[in-house]
Motif scaffolding. Structure first.
Motif, PDB file in Angstrom:
ATOM      1  N   ASP A 377      42.825 -16.889 102.523  1.00  0.00           N
ATOM      2  CA  ASP A 377      43.461 -17.082 103.837  1.00  0.00           C
ATOM      3  C   ASP A 377      44.958 -16.797 103.851  1.00  0.00           C
ATOM      4  O   ASP A 377      45.672 -17.267 104.748  1.00  0.00           O
ATOM      5  CB  ASP A 377      43.214 -18.518 104.355  1.00  0.00           C
ATOM      6  N   GLY A 379      46.336 -13.893 104.377  1.00  0.00           N
ATOM      7  CA  GLY A 379      46.630 -12.733 105.213  1.00  0.00           C
ATOM      8  C   GLY A 379      47.066 -13.120 106.607  1.00  0.00           C
ATOM      9  O   GLY A 379      48.144 -13.680 106.823  1.00  0.00           O
ATOM     10  N   GLU A 380      46.241 -12.823 107.612  1.00  0.00           N
ATOM     11  CA  GLU A 380      46.593 -13.125 109.004  1.00  0.00           C
ATOM     12  C   GLU A 380      46.934 -14.604 109.192  1.00  0.00           C
ATOM     13  O   GLU A 380      47.835 -14.955 109.949  1.00  0.00           O
ATOM     14  CB  GLU A 380      45.435 -12.754 109.940  1.00  0.00           C
ATOM     15  N   TYR A 381      46.211 -15.466 108.505  1.00  0.00           N
ATOM     16  CA  TYR A 381      46.405 -16.912 108.678  1.00  0.00           C
ATOM     17  C   TYR A 381      47.705 -17.396 108.044  1.00  0.00           C
ATOM     18  O   TYR A 381      48.246 -18.421 108.418  1.00  0.00           O
ATOM     19  CB  TYR A 381      45.198 -17.636 108.066  1.00  0.00           C
ATOM     20  N   LYS A 386      51.074 -21.925 105.347  1.00  0.00           N
ATOM     21  CA  LYS A 386      51.852 -20.943 106.101  1.00  0.00           C
ATOM     22  C   LYS A 386      52.990 -20.301 105.302  1.00  0.00           C
ATOM     23  O   LYS A 386      53.946 -19.777 105.888  1.00  0.00           O
ATOM     24  CB  LYS A 386      52.413 -21.580 107.387  1.00  0.00           C
ATOM     25  N   ASP A 389      53.001 -16.556 106.007  1.00  0.00           N
ATOM     26  CA  ASP A 389      52.888 -16.225 107.423  1.00  0.00           C
ATOM     27  C   ASP A 389      53.726 -14.983 107.734  1.00  0.00           C
ATOM     28  O   ASP A 389      54.918 -14.923 107.433  1.00  0.00           O
ATOM     29  CB  ASP A 389      53.369 -17.409 108.267  1.00  0.00           C
ATOM     30  N   LYS A 392      51.486 -10.177 105.849  1.00  0.00           N
ATOM     31  CA  LYS A 392      50.550  -9.061 105.947  1.00  0.00           C
ATOM     32  C   LYS A 392      51.099  -7.981 106.867  1.00  0.00           C
ATOM     33  O   LYS A 392      51.000  -6.785 106.571  1.00  0.00           O
ATOM     34  CB  LYS A 392      49.188  -9.545 106.433  1.00  0.00           C
ATOM     35  N   ASP A 393      51.686  -8.386 107.998  1.00  0.00           N
ATOM     36  CA  ASP A 393      52.270  -7.414 108.914  1.00  0.00           C
ATOM     37  C   ASP A 393      53.436  -6.675 108.261  1.00  0.00           C
ATOM     38  O   ASP A 393      53.637  -5.483 108.490  1.00  0.00           O
ATOM     39  CB  ASP A 393      52.756  -8.111 110.188  1.00  0.00           C
ATOM     40  N   ALA A 397      48.076  -4.942 104.200  1.00  0.00           N
ATOM     41  CA  ALA A 397      46.890  -5.635 103.691  1.00  0.00           C
ATOM     42  C   ALA A 397      46.601  -5.314 102.236  1.00  0.00           C
ATOM     43  O   ALA A 397      45.939  -6.095 101.546  1.00  0.00           O
ATOM     44  CB  ALA A 397      45.674  -5.285 104.547  1.00  0.00           C
ATOM     45  N   ASN A 402      43.653 -11.140 101.423  1.00  0.00           N
ATOM     46  CA  ASN A 402      42.703 -12.241 101.544  1.00  0.00           C
ATOM     47  C   ASN A 402      41.610 -12.057 100.502  1.00  0.00           C
ATOM     48  O   ASN A 402      41.159 -10.928 100.261  1.00  0.00           O
ATOM     49  CB  ASN A 402      42.051 -12.236 102.928  1.00  0.00           C
TER      50      ASN A 402
END
Length: 667
Positions: A377, A379-381, A386, A389, A392-393, A397, A402
């Motif tokens: 978790d 990645g996006e999460y 956090k 947080d 990934k952006d 990826a 993940n």
């Protein structure tokens, strides 16, 4: 093929378009491990070697595979894969020195038989715990995929080892990430003496591939041409279309698991039937039948192979027994690394503990383009806390991955990445979950440099500690589990500035780290943190408060308990924050003991067998003359961490610490 009634028909060979030279090269390659086997069995009976794991009857699998791959593609062999080592051209004298525990062997007498690797030959050797190899292959293949190399990684497993959880995890990760890995299962009917029907409830491993979402094929493992052609074709395809494929090679082991165990458990008719499918004899007959191998060539090849073996054995036996060198043994536990501490520049910003960790991780990602983050978790999460947080952006990826819920495979994959020159960080959702990857840490990461000189550039982040009413499986302090393991480094910051600096330092170092971060500190404390990239010296404790009446030695949350108690009790004490637990700062500990003469060690971990026990014993042994009172320890109760807040408060040592501290000061 049914192991209870194998097909005793002669093996059917198909040369396809292979030249005579190719067929003869395969013959010589196949002959080398068989002739070594014959020689080793003689030496074993003579007492000149101590143990031998035989692959007699299975040689065609190794030889077909090693000749089908490119020389710079990695292979991860097991017990029965002598042909991988000989097929890659490893000098026989070094191989035999390895078997004898000589200095010129690949492990310098530190490990046995095939428990070694050679980066020059693109081989990563096994450990005795069957299964972890598959995850390392995943990591190597991931590195190839990330760097755009069109390469294949091939890893072996026995049918018995397939019962291990690592087998499932390795295949699952490869399938999910579409990694270019060929998984070869040598299905020889027995796991030591336990037959296949007592190992698993299916007939063929080709049934398992579809369950993982991967292709699978079954081949006759005693047919060197069939193995060679299958691997050649699969490898060519996978290089262009990366994905894992499961290959089941049907074969039979004609000697014991290791020579001393014998084969009495094998029914005699079964042994006789499989003897008719001998991979060396059948291939030799085939080459004679088609006119590729005549008597002169056969004798010439045999003579050449035997001479090479005998000459190499003479060199290996002539080498003196290895001499123990204490300094070298201790020095080789870790990969050479001389930390050059980077001082911060520019302004500082008030940051929470959690933000300091995130800041350090982000700057390390910018500093090291070869750093890959992996965890559940993340990645996006952004991870359950956090910390990643937005990563990934920002980094993509490929670098912020993940993972499936499989700690062992991900830690093994991190090691595989390291073998290819990458850095890897693995986040445990909670430090408690590291038990699922324990073997990879203590037997692979920690030992690989000592065993065969390969660093493990891996950092494992460990959200740890109690105080959040999270119960016995999300609150444990388990740093002492790893404190006992040579080859690991352990850091445990207590404040935001150290959290960032120690994480950066750990990620710079090519050695394996466990980085403990207390969950309760994440959002409960803040402090000035330099905005620039910097590192904190590993192995150096910090004197966070000075006094004269006593010394408190602690780390992590203990630093905050100590500061609070000292302020409320209005006493004058040294508070020494270890920061690094392995290696720990003996000089700083001795200095504070000499200064105050009274010492108490405070740890959140349970009392028995904790890090405090070791350091207090060291103080008693090395600083006894400076002591004015017994060395004292305080830790949590010797129970699991309870859930209910009142029980948890009783479990933790904060209240007991104050009583013990008062007793020490007044002694």
């Amino acid at each position: 093929m049914d192991f209870t009634a194998p097909n005793a028909q002669a093996l059917t060979f198909d040369r396809k378009n292979h030249s005579d030279d190719t067929l003869l090269a395969l013959y010589e390659s196949l002959l080398i491990p068989r002739r070594i086997e014959e020689k080793m069995l003689i030496l074993l009976r003579q007492g000149r070697i101590s143990k031998w794991f035989s692959g007699w009857g299975q040689e065609a699998i190794s030889i077909g595979a090693v000749n089908a791959l490119e020389a710079d593609e990695f292979i991860l062999p097991m017990h029965r894969n002598l042909g991988i080592f000989t097929g890659r051209g490893i000098p026989l004298e070094r191989l035999f020195a390895q078997f004898q525990g000589k200095k010129s062997g690949f492990t310098k007498g530190r490990d046995r038989s095939f428990h070694f690797g050679s980066m020059a030959h693109h081989i990563v050797g096994m450990i005795s715990h069957l299964g972890p190899q598959l995850a390392i292959a995943d990591g190597i293949a991931l590195a190839d995929k990330l760097s755009g190399e069109k390469k294949v990684t091939l890893v072996f497993s026995g049918d018995g080892a397939s019962s291990e959880g690592d087998f499932h995890e390795g295949l699952n990760v490869a399938a999910v990430w579409k990694l270019p890995v060929i998984f070869v299962v040598e299905h020889n009917g027995y796991g030591l003496s336990t037959p296949s029907e007592e190992q698993f409830a299916f007939r063929h491993f080709t049934e398992k591939g579809p369950g993982y979402g991967m292709e699978s094929i079954r081949i006759q493992g005693n047919n060197v041409l069939e193995v060679y052609d299958a691997i050649l074709s699969l490898a060519k395809d996978i290089r262009e279309n990366p994905r894992p494929i499961l290959v089941e090679a049907i074969t039979f082991r004609m000697r014991g698991h290791e020579e001393a165990s014998g084969t009495k458990y094998v029914p005699k008719p079964l042994m006789e039937e499989w003897a008719k499918l001998d991979p060396v004899e059948n291939y030799e007959l085939y080459l004679e039948e088609i006119g590729v191998l005549d008597e002169k060539t056969k004798n010439s090849v045999n003579s050449k192979v035997k001479q090479a073996i005998n000459e190499a054995l003479e060199i290996a036996f002539a080498e003196e027994a290895i001499a123990a060198n204490l300094d070298k043994e201790l020095r080789d536990v870790y990969a050479p690394f001389s930390q050059k501490t980077i001082e911060p520049t520019g302004p500082s910003t008030e940051k929470r503990f959690v933000d300091a960790i995130s800041d350090g991780l982000r700057q390390s990602m910018e500093r090291f383009p070869n750093l890959v983050l992996m965890g559940q978790d993340i990645g996006e999460y952004g991870g359950v806390f956090k910390i990643t947080d937005g990563f990934k952006d920002r980094f993509g990826a490929d670098r912020v991955r993940n993972t499936p819920l499989c700690e062992s495979a991900i830690i093994g994959a991190a090691l595989g990445l390291s073998l290819k020159g990458y850095k890897a960080m693995v986040e445990m959702q909670f430090a408690d979950f590291v038990t699922m990857g324990f073997n990879q840490i203590v037997n692979n990461l920690a030992k690989i440099h000592y065993r065969w000189g390969q660093p493990a550039d891996v950092v494992i982040r460990m959200p740890t500690g109690a105080g959040t009413a999270a119960g016995p499986f999300h609150s444990q302090s388990n740093e002492a589990w790893f404190f006992h393991t040579p080859g690991l480094k352990i850091v445990y910051p207590s404040n935001p500035a150290d959290a960032k600096g120690l994480l950066n330092a750990a990620l710079e170092d090519p050695n394996p780290y466990l980085y403990f971060e207390h969950k309760l500190l994440y959002r409960s404390i803040t402090g000035p943190v330099p905005d620039s990239y910097y590192t904190v010296e590993v192995g150096k404790a910090a004197l966070v408060q000075e006094g004269t009446q006593a010394s408190i030695i602690t780390y992590g949350m203990g630093v905050h308990w100590a500061k609070k108690a000292v302020e409320e009790m209005d006493i004058s004490v040294d508070i020494l924050d270890l920061r690094t637990l392995l290696p720990w700062d003996q000089e700083a500990v001795a200095e504070t003991v000499r200064k105050t003469g009274k010492v108490i060690f405070l740890q959140e971990d349970t009392l028995t067998g904790g890090i405090g026990a070791e350091i207090c014993a060291w103080i008693s042994e090395h600083c006894f003359q400076y002591l004015d009172a017994p060395v004292m320890r305080v830790g949590s109760l010797d129970t699991p961490v309870p859930f209910a807040p009142n029980l948890e408060r009783q479990f933790l040592p904060e209240a007991r610490f104050r009583e013990k501290l008062r007793e020490l000061v007044e002694y």
